[in-house]
Design a protein around this motif. Structure first.
Motif, short mmCIF file in Angstrom:
data_model
loop_
_atom_site.label_atom_id
_atom_site.label_comp_id
_atom_site.label_asym_id
_atom_site.label_seq_id
_atom_site.Cartn_x
_atom_site.Cartn_y
_atom_site.Cartn_z
N LEU A 1 0.84 -1.20 0.00
CA LEU A 1 0.00 0.00 0.00
C LEU A 1 0.87 1.24 0.00
N ALA A 2 0.58 2.17 -0.90
CA ALA A 2 1.20 3.49 -0.92
C ALA A 2 0.08 4.51 -1.00
N ALA A 3 -0.02 5.40 -0.02
CA ALA A 3 -1.14 6.34 0.03
C ALA A 3 -0.64 7.73 0.41
N ARG A 4 -1.40 8.71 -0.08
CA ARG A 4 -1.07 10.12 0.20
C ARG A 4 -2.34 10.87 0.55
N LEU A 5 -2.33 11.52 1.70
CA LEU A 5 -3.46 12.33 2.18
C LEU A 5 -3.06 13.80 2.11
N GLU A 6 -3.75 14.56 1.26
CA GLU A 6 -3.42 15.97 1.05
C GLU A 6 -4.58 16.85 1.45
N GLU A 7 -4.24 18.07 1.91
CA GLU A 7 -5.31 19.03 2.23
C GLU A 7 -5.71 19.79 0.98
N LYS A 8 -7.01 20.06 0.86
CA LYS A 8 -7.53 20.85 -0.25
C LYS A 8 -7.99 22.23 0.20
N ASP A 9 -8.16 22.41 1.51
CA ASP A 9 -8.67 23.64 2.07
C ASP A 9 -7.53 24.36 2.80
N GLN A 10 -7.21 25.57 2.39
CA GLN A 10 -6.14 26.33 3.03
C GLN A 10 -6.46 26.62 4.50
N THR A 11 -7.75 26.75 4.81
CA THR A 11 -8.14 26.99 6.20
C THR A 11 -7.75 25.82 7.08
N LEU A 12 -7.94 24.60 6.57
CA LEU A 12 -7.56 23.41 7.33
C LEU A 12 -6.06 23.38 7.55
N SER A 13 -5.26 23.74 6.56
CA SER A 13 -3.80 23.77 6.70
C SER A 13 -3.38 24.76 7.77
N SER A 14 -4.05 25.90 7.83
CA SER A 14 -3.73 26.90 8.85
C SER A 14 -4.05 26.39 10.24
N MET A 15 -5.18 25.68 10.37
CA MET A 15 -5.56 25.12 11.67
C MET A 15 -4.59 24.05 12.12
N LEU A 16 -3.91 23.40 11.15
CA LEU A 16 -2.96 22.34 11.47
C LEU A 16 -1.53 22.86 11.50
N ASN A 17 -1.38 24.17 11.60
CA ASN A 17 -0.05 24.80 11.68
C ASN A 17 0.84 24.45 10.49
N GLY A 18 0.24 24.45 9.30
CA GLY A 18 1.04 24.29 8.09
C GLY A 18 1.13 22.88 7.53
N ILE A 19 0.54 21.88 8.19
CA ILE A 19 0.58 20.51 7.66
C ILE A 19 -0.19 20.44 6.35
N THR A 20 0.46 19.96 5.27
CA THR A 20 -0.18 19.90 3.96
C THR A 20 -0.33 18.49 3.42
N LYS A 21 0.47 17.55 3.91
CA LYS A 21 0.43 16.21 3.31
C LYS A 21 0.91 15.16 4.30
N ILE A 22 0.28 14.01 4.29
CA ILE A 22 0.70 12.84 5.08
C ILE A 22 0.80 11.66 4.13
#
Length: 334
Positions: free
Chosen positions: A208-229
């Motif tokens: 398994l290879a998976a990538r979880l990305e944010e699409k909402d800039q507001t969510l990234s701000s709430m997560l202190n800059g996290i954009t991808k896992i």
């Protein structure tokens, strides 16, 4: 691959099959398809015990499948710079995914999508042979929702549908030891008919290879800059499967279980970080860091049950239950 392309491909092959039956002198493409069909026919039945297994009357198959499955995503990490500990726990609703499949014998391709909400897409290419099988699956969904918690954030951060996008590549394989009398593909893809009840020890492998990305800039701000896992896993397992064929083989009931040992388990987190520059300006860049998990090796369970209706050596319907996944399929043979 979009749905229009897949439907065009389905129509193209169907048309070629019809033309091949009508023309007295087939074209080069039709002769090539005929040779491939002969090869797959011979490979499917070679060295099997015909008292237990048989080829279906028709080789080509098309199918419509309804899948009431969801997706669960869980990532846990510790001692991450800036973010310290992080915990992701999200899932998708049990949406009615509809799939179109086209195949010949054990070779098949399918495309599925979420009709109700349009969140998810799935492409599958598989070879289910009598002894060895390999399946490639590409999955994407925007429908995940749940919570993401990091020590650097103030409590749990709610994640709504459409805030993130999950893209995953899944590769599965199997090896059947008693392939002369038992067929896993008879249950999974109905490329063979199980005439008499039989079982076998089966080895499995999964990646398994998976990538979880944010699409909402507001969510990234709430997560202190996290954009991808990102997360990667590989597993091996050994289990047992059994095909029970009551009523002279008109029904097939399959059950199997196989614990999988996850021996490779890595996750990475990417965050957008601002670096101060002379003069008061700021340079923004993405920094990726490996997430340290508590368990590098762990066991996961895998089990499924399948009920299929066979009539005159031709499977026509199938119901499958695997954990929280439930599918119903109607097949058309030609």
């Amino acid at each position: 691959m979009n749905i229009k392309f897949f439907l065009s491909l389905l129509c193209y092959f169907t048309f070629n099959i019809y033309v091949c039956a009508q023309e007295a002198e087939p074209t080069f493409l039709q002769r090539t398809m005929h040779k491939v069909k002969d090869y797959l026919d011979k490979r499917s039945i070679n060295r099997i015990d015909t008292n237990y297994l048989a080829l279906p009357i028709y080789g080509w198959k098309a199918a419509v499948t309804v899948n009431f499955a969801g997706v669960n995503t869980a990532v846990e990490g510790h001692n991450i710079p800036t973010y310290k500990d992080i915990d992701v726990n999200m899932h998708s609703s049990l949406n009615g995914h509809t799939s179109l499949m086209l195949g010949y014998r054990g070779l098949s391709a399918s495309y599925s999508w979420d009709i109700a909400h349009g969140y998810s897409r799935d492409f599958n290419l598989a070879w289910f042979g009598k002894q060895v099988g390999l399946e490639y699956r590409s999955h994407s969904t925007d429908g995940l929702h749940g919570v993401l918690d990091a020590s650097a954030t103030e409590g749990n951060v709610p994640v709504r549908r459409g805030d993130t996008r999950l893209k995953a590549t899944i590769i599965n394989g199997y090896y059947v030891f008693n392939y002369k009398k038992y067929s896993l593909s008879a249950a999974m893809k109905q490329s063979l008919i199980q005439k008499r009840s039989q079982g076998s020890v089966t080895a499995y492998a999964a990646f398994l290879a998976a990538r979880l990305e944010e699409k909402d800039q507001t969510l990234s701000s709430m997560l202190n800059g996290i954009t991808k896992i990102e997360f990667y896993q590989a597993a091996l397992g050994l289990g047992y499967g059994y095909n029970y064929t009551p009523n002279r083989g008109r029904w097939l009931m399959h059950i199997s279980a196989a614990p999988l040992l996850v021996f490779f388990n890595k996750s990475f987190i990417t965050a957008n970080v601002g670096i101060p520059l002379p003069g008061g300006s700021q340079y923004s860049t993405d920094i990726s860091k490996e997430v340290h998990t508590k368990n590098k090796f762990f066991l996961t369970r895998g089990s499924q049950s399948i009920y299929a209706l066979q009539h005159k050596s031709t499977p026509i319907s199938r119901y499958r239950s695997a954990g929280k996944q439930h599918t119903f399929q109607i097949r058309i043979w030609c």
